[in-house]
Scaffold this motif. Structure first.
Motif, PDB file in Angstrom:
ATOM      1  N   ILE A 104      35.525  -4.576   0.518  1.00 28.25           N
ATOM      2  CA  ILE A 104      36.038  -5.668  -0.338  1.00 28.25           C
ATOM      3  C   ILE A 104      37.514  -5.478  -0.799  1.00 28.25           C
ATOM      4  CG2 ILE A 104      35.489  -6.229  -2.763  1.00 28.25           C
ATOM      5  CD1 ILE A 104      32.501  -5.307  -2.536  1.00 28.25           C
ATOM      6  N   PRO A 105      38.286  -6.329  -0.889  1.00 29.66           N
ATOM      7  CA  PRO A 105      39.657  -6.019  -1.352  1.00 29.66           C
ATOM      8  C   PRO A 105      39.678  -5.638  -2.769  1.00 29.66           C
ATOM      9  CG  PRO A 105      39.319  -8.297  -0.708  1.00 29.66           C
ATOM     10  CD  PRO A 105      38.181  -7.670  -0.630  1.00 29.66           C
ATOM     11  N   GLN A 106      40.730  -4.733  -3.063  1.00 34.90           N
ATOM     12  CA  GLN A 106      40.835  -4.399  -4.411  1.00 34.90           C
ATOM     13  C   GLN A 106      41.301  -5.412  -5.205  1.00 34.90           C
ATOM     14  OE1 GLN A 106      43.948  -1.657  -3.409  1.00 34.90           O
ATOM     15  NE2 GLN A 106      42.516   0.188  -2.887  1.00 34.90           N
ATOM     16  N   SER A 107      41.961  -6.643  -4.883  1.00 35.58           N
ATOM     17  CA  SER A 107      42.601  -7.770  -5.453  1.00 35.58           C
ATOM     18  C   SER A 107      41.256  -8.571  -5.643  1.00 35.58           C
ATOM     19  CB  SER A 107      43.555  -8.367  -4.798  1.00 35.58           C
ATOM     20  OG  SER A 107      43.193  -8.554  -3.432  1.00 35.58           O
ATOM     21  N   VAL A 108      39.819  -8.294  -5.573  1.00 38.82           N
ATOM     22  CA  VAL A 108      38.796  -9.307  -5.527  1.00 38.82           C
ATOM     23  C   VAL A 108      38.695  -9.715  -7.186  1.00 38.82           C
ATOM     24  CG1 VAL A 108      37.127  -7.539  -6.119  1.00 38.82           C
ATOM     25  CG2 VAL A 108      36.420  -9.566  -4.771  1.00 38.82           C
ATOM     26  N   TYR A 109      38.171 -10.848  -7.170  1.00 39.53           N
ATOM     27  CA  TYR A 109      37.708 -11.586  -8.420  1.00 39.53           C
ATOM     28  C   TYR A 109      36.763 -10.548  -9.320  1.00 39.53           C
ATOM     29  CZ  TYR A 109      34.829 -14.976 -11.268  1.00 39.53           C
ATOM     30  OH  TYR A 109      34.324 -15.451 -12.303  1.00 39.53           O
ATOM     31  N   GLY A 110      37.215 -10.223 -10.410  1.00 37.29           N
ATOM     32  CA  GLY A 110      36.662  -9.275 -11.317  1.00 37.29           C
ATOM     33  C   GLY A 110      35.062  -9.089 -11.510  1.00 37.29           C
ATOM     34  N   PRO A 111      34.338 -10.466 -11.509  1.00 37.18           N
ATOM     35  CA  PRO A 111      32.930 -10.459 -11.639  1.00 37.18           C
ATOM     36  C   PRO A 111      32.290 -10.006 -10.364  1.00 37.18           C
ATOM     37  CG  PRO A 111      33.597 -11.791 -12.897  1.00 37.18           C
ATOM     38  CD  PRO A 111      35.002 -11.503 -12.035  1.00 37.18           C
ATOM     39  N   SER A 112      32.990 -10.307  -9.045  1.00 41.36           N
ATOM     40  CA  SER A 112      32.454  -9.932  -7.708  1.00 41.36           C
ATOM     41  C   SER A 112      32.352  -8.497  -7.528  1.00 41.36           C
ATOM     42  CB  SER A 112      33.465 -10.514  -6.730  1.00 41.36           C
ATOM     43  OG  SER A 112      33.007 -10.221  -5.443  1.00 41.36           O
ATOM     44  N   ARG A 113      33.688  -7.905  -8.220  1.00 42.22           N
ATOM     45  CA  ARG A 113      33.761  -6.421  -7.879  1.00 42.22           C
ATOM     46  C   ARG A 113      32.579  -5.825  -8.989  1.00 42.22           C
ATOM     47  NH1 ARG A 113      37.433  -1.933  -8.680  1.00 42.22           N
ATOM     48  NH2 ARG A 113      38.821  -3.039  -7.472  1.00 42.22           N
ATOM     49  N   ASP A 114      32.518  -6.280 -10.094  1.00 44.01           N
ATOM     50  CA  ASP A 114      31.231  -5.752 -10.917  1.00 44.01           C
ATOM     51  C   ASP A 114      29.709  -5.750 -10.284  1.00 44.01           C
ATOM     52  OD1 ASP A 114      33.113  -5.307 -12.887  1.00 44.01           O
ATOM     53  OD2 ASP A 114      32.756  -7.251 -14.116  1.00 44.01           O
ATOM     54  N   LEU A 115      29.430  -6.984  -9.539  1.00 43.48           N
ATOM     55  CA  LEU A 115      28.417  -7.379  -8.939  1.00 43.48           C
ATOM     56  C   LEU A 115      28.078  -6.152  -7.940  1.00 43.48           C
ATOM     57  CD1 LEU A 115      27.116 -10.613  -7.395  1.00 43.48           C
ATOM     58  CD2 LEU A 115      26.611  -8.203  -6.431  1.00 43.48           C
ATOM     59  N   ALA A 116      29.272  -5.933  -7.087  1.00 50.83           N
ATOM     60  CA  ALA A 116      29.082  -4.691  -5.856  1.00 50.83           C
ATOM     61  C   ALA A 116      28.990  -3.623  -6.780  1.00 50.83           C
ATOM     62  CB  ALA A 116      30.423  -4.897  -5.240  1.00 50.83           C
ATOM     63  N   THR A 117      29.753  -3.060  -7.577  1.00 52.05           N
ATOM     64  CA  THR A 117      29.904  -1.954  -7.907  1.00 52.05           C
ATOM     65  C   THR A 117      28.563  -1.380  -8.861  1.00 52.05           C
ATOM     66  OG1 THR A 117      32.118  -1.989  -8.094  1.00 52.05           O
ATOM     67  CG2 THR A 117      31.353  -0.071  -9.193  1.00 52.05           C
ATOM     68  N   SER A 118      28.032  -2.161  -9.721  1.00 52.73           N
ATOM     69  CA  SER A 118      27.081  -1.925 -10.642  1.00 52.73           C
ATOM     70  C   SER A 118      25.581  -2.420 -10.420  1.00 52.73           C
ATOM     71  CB  SER A 118      27.210  -2.389 -12.039  1.00 52.73           C
ATOM     72  OG  SER A 118      27.452  -3.742 -12.138  1.00 52.73           O
ATOM     73  N   LEU A 119      25.582  -3.474  -9.649  1.00 53.63           N
ATOM     74  CA  LEU A 119      24.260  -3.960  -9.094  1.00 53.63           C
ATOM     75  C   LEU A 119      24.006  -3.585  -7.561  1.00 53.63           C
ATOM     76  CD1 LEU A 119      22.096  -5.437 -10.275  1.00 53.63           C
ATOM     77  CD2 LEU A 119      23.110  -7.711  -9.228  1.00 53.63           C
ATOM     78  N   LEU A 120      24.858  -3.681  -6.735  1.00 60.31           N
ATOM     79  CA  LEU A 120      24.319  -3.368  -5.187  1.00 60.31           C
ATOM     80  C   LEU A 120      24.593  -1.843  -5.049  1.00 60.31           C
ATOM     81  CD1 LEU A 120      26.798  -6.082  -3.171  1.00 60.31           C
ATOM     82  CD2 LEU A 120      24.286  -6.074  -3.752  1.00 60.31           C
ATOM     83  N   ALA A 121      25.297  -1.030  -5.758  1.00 61.93           N
ATOM     84  CA  ALA A 121      25.230   0.241  -5.570  1.00 61.93           C
ATOM     85  C   ALA A 121      24.083   0.701  -5.915  1.00 61.93           C
ATOM     86  CB  ALA A 121      26.601   0.893  -6.329  1.00 61.93           C
ATOM     87  N   ARG A 122      23.326   0.238  -7.019  1.00 62.09           N
ATOM     88  CA  ARG A 122      22.113   0.464  -7.750  1.00 62.09           C
ATOM     89  C   ARG A 122      20.925   0.343  -6.381  1.00 62.09           C
ATOM     90  NH1 ARG A 122      21.102  -2.846 -12.808  1.00 62.09           N
ATOM     91  NH2 ARG A 122      19.161  -3.474 -11.759  1.00 62.09           N
ATOM     92  N   PHE A 123      21.259  -0.737  -5.531  1.00 63.38           N
ATOM     93  CA  PHE A 123      20.042  -0.988  -4.155  1.00 63.38           C
ATOM     94  C   PHE A 123      20.751   0.031  -3.179  1.00 63.38           C
ATOM     95  CE2 PHE A 123      19.671  -4.636  -7.203  1.00 63.38           C
ATOM     96  CZ  PHE A 123      18.448  -4.504  -7.328  1.00 63.38           C
ATOM     97  N   GLY A 124      21.614   0.832  -3.385  1.00 63.14           N
ATOM     98  CA  GLY A 124      22.003   1.692  -2.210  1.00 63.14           C
ATOM     99  C   GLY A 124      22.932   1.205  -1.087  1.00 63.14           C
ATOM    100  N   VAL A 125      23.778   0.073  -1.818  1.00 63.47           N
ATOM    101  CA  VAL A 125      24.666  -0.203  -0.502  1.00 63.47           C
ATOM    102  C   VAL A 125      26.034   0.556  -1.007  1.00 63.47           C
ATOM    103  CG1 VAL A 125      26.168  -2.278  -0.360  1.00 63.47           C
ATOM    104  CG2 VAL A 125      23.697  -2.570  -0.606  1.00 63.47           C
ATOM    105  N   GLU A 126      26.799   0.933   0.153  1.00 65.77           N
ATOM    106  CA  GLU A 126      27.757   1.587   0.113  1.00 65.77           C
ATOM    107  C   GLU A 126      28.786   0.587   0.252  1.00 65.77           C
ATOM    108  OE1 GLU A 126      28.264   4.269   3.590  1.00 65.77           O
ATOM    109  OE2 GLU A 126      26.068   4.500   3.448  1.00 65.77           O
ATOM    110  N   VAL A 127      29.585   0.680  -1.191  1.00 61.73           N
ATOM    111  CA  VAL A 127      30.904  -0.052  -1.745  1.00 61.73           C
ATOM    112  C   VAL A 127      32.268   0.566  -1.367  1.00 61.73           C
ATOM    113  CG1 VAL A 127      31.443  -1.895  -3.233  1.00 61.73           C
ATOM    114  CG2 VAL A 127      29.300  -1.497  -3.037  1.00 61.73           C
ATOM    115  N   GLU A 128      33.157  -0.064  -0.485  1.00 59.96           N
ATOM    116  CA  GLU A 128      34.153   0.436  -0.579  1.00 59.96           C
ATOM    117  C   GLU A 128      35.431  -0.445  -0.874  1.00 59.96           C
ATOM    118  OE1 GLU A 128      34.900   2.480   2.862  1.00 59.96           O
ATOM    119  OE2 GLU A 128      37.160   2.613   2.911  1.00 59.96           O
TER     120      GLU A 128
END
Ligand SMILES: *Cc1c(COP(=O)(O)O)cnc(C)c1O
Length: 401
Positions: A104-128
């Motif tokens: 994911i680009p560092q310049s991504v839309y904030g709520p997209s970052r939140d979804l990846a970092t807080s929700l997807l990571a909880r389901f075992g997705v590796e987020v970079e």
């Protein structure tokens, strides 16, 4: 057989003349759609197999909006979602699973970052997260389990224009699909599929809606196989959109061309004027050379819309920029963008984060349909008020330029 009036209320025999041909798409509301016979009863999301089985998967109003967006973006099919954030979520959930990796680009839309970092990571997705201007060097970050690469161009708030064709070429070399948040270009000024993107989404809330009165999103795909991947997930997540909102978006589409033409011209005039002001260190508008990735914008985009950011020089503190914002009268303060009213919103960016160290000095603007000279007067008066507000303060807080 005579029936009670209460039954007649539900099972009416009344008729209206057939043959009304409305110039505009009618609003079809409905959860239940009727089957012709018992043999055709089926719960199918795929409109190619069975056009209408349940309102959740679309009514003629929803599907008309979807078909028009697919046509406009030169895609195969479009899914409509209840908002842009839901469109992002649909893509994440369609392509990722525990143990998979997403870039994911560092310049991504904030709520997209939140979804990846807080929700997807909880389901075992590796987020970079990767630097948005990485281009073809993204290849070094692709792992065997990389299942999705996101682009957003230009990025939210900091406006970096990405080299999407180079990123897509590297991704496809490893068989990884590329998704693009194409909201800024309204799906028209950047031809996502011609530049290698597999899945293009937009917040229709912004330019397609165009009047700040609805929330909708779209996910458009290039290939039938991608349509098959996303469809069942759209069904399972229950991302149904209101036919009334779809009707407003269809109305918005009809004036999208004239609104964008006007917004582009006004935004460029305002951005160029701001770039000549001493208080402003940088104008982050993709059509100006001061924007990171400007050359890529010039190469790949056919136009610019009306959202850009300004960065004040370090001489200005948060409180003073607050005076500037509070003095504005035509520009209103608020989130979202793409409507007829010009908006301004401050975005603090931590100096130690992965984003450029703008601190409290960045303000994002969205240009509406007001007269350019009036907007410039509003900005000019507010910049002057900001300057006035520093009088009498101790040295060091006064601008040096
Ligand atoms: C606004 C926005 C979204 C989210 O759209 P909503 O309809 O508000 O959920 C997604 N991406 C970008 C770039 C946006 O600006």
């Amino acid at each position: 057989m005579p029936r009670d009036w209460q039954t007649t209320l539900v099972h009416s025999g009344a008729t209206v003349p057939p043959g009304f041909r409305s110039l505009v798409a009618p609003v079809y509301r409905g959860s239940t759609t009727l089957f012709a016979d018992a043999a055709s009863v089926a719960d199918v999301w795929d409109r190619d197999k069975s056009p209408y089985t349940y309102g959740l998967y679309g009514t003629p109003t929803t599907l008309e909006l979807a078909a028009r967006l697919a046509e406009l973006e030169h895609g195969y099919r479009t899914f409509i979602t209840p908002g842009g954030q839901a469109a992002l979520a649909l893509i994440y959930f369609a392509f990722l699973a525990a143990g998979r990796h997403v870039l994911i680009p560092q310049s991504v839309y904030g709520p997209s970052r939140d979804l990846a970092t807080s929700l997807l990571a909880r389901f075992g997705v590796e987020v970079e997260y990767y630097p948005p201007l990485i281009g073809g060097d993204i290849e070094r970050r692709i792992r065997p389990n990389t299942s999705l690469i996101w682009c957003e161009s230009p990025g939210s708030v900091t406006m970096e224009v990405q080299d999407v064709p180079s990123i897509a070429a590297a991704a496809h070399h490893h068989g990884v699909p590329v998704a693009l948040d194409n909201t800024w270009s309204a799906g028209v000024y950047f031809d996502a599929f011609r530049h290698g993107v597999d899945i293009s989404m937009q917040a229709l809330t912004k330019y397609v809606g165009g009047h700040s009165d609805l929330l909708l999103g779209s996910v458009t795909v290039r290939e039938p196989a991608t349509y098959e991947t996303i469809g069942p997930v759209h069904q399972s997540l229950g991302f149904a959109a209101s036919p009334d909102d779809c009707s407003l978006a269809l109305r918005g589409l009809q004036t999208l061309g004239v609104r964008l033409g006007r917004i582009e011209a006004t935004a460029r005039t305002v951005a160029e004027w701001l770039s000549r002001r001493a208080e402003i260190a940088a104008v982050l508008h993709p059509a100006l050379p001061s924007c990171p990735g400007h050359e890529v914008w010039a190469r790949d985009f056919s136009g610019a819309t009306g959202v850009f950011s300004i960065v004040f020089t370090p001489a200005w503190a948060k409180r003073q920029i607050g005076v500037f914002l509070d003095t504005l009268t035509l520009f209103k303060l608020g989130y979202s963008w793409g409507g007829v009213t010009s908006l301004a919103v401050p975005y603090p960016l931590a100096s130690d984060g992965p984003r450029p160290p703008y601190g409290d000095r960045l303000v994002r603007l969205s240009i509406g349909l007001e007269d350019a000279a009036d907007l410039i007067t509003d900005l000019s008066v507010s910049l002057d008020a900001m300057g006035e507000s520093t009088r009498g303060e101790q040295p060091g807080t006064v601008p040096t330029e």
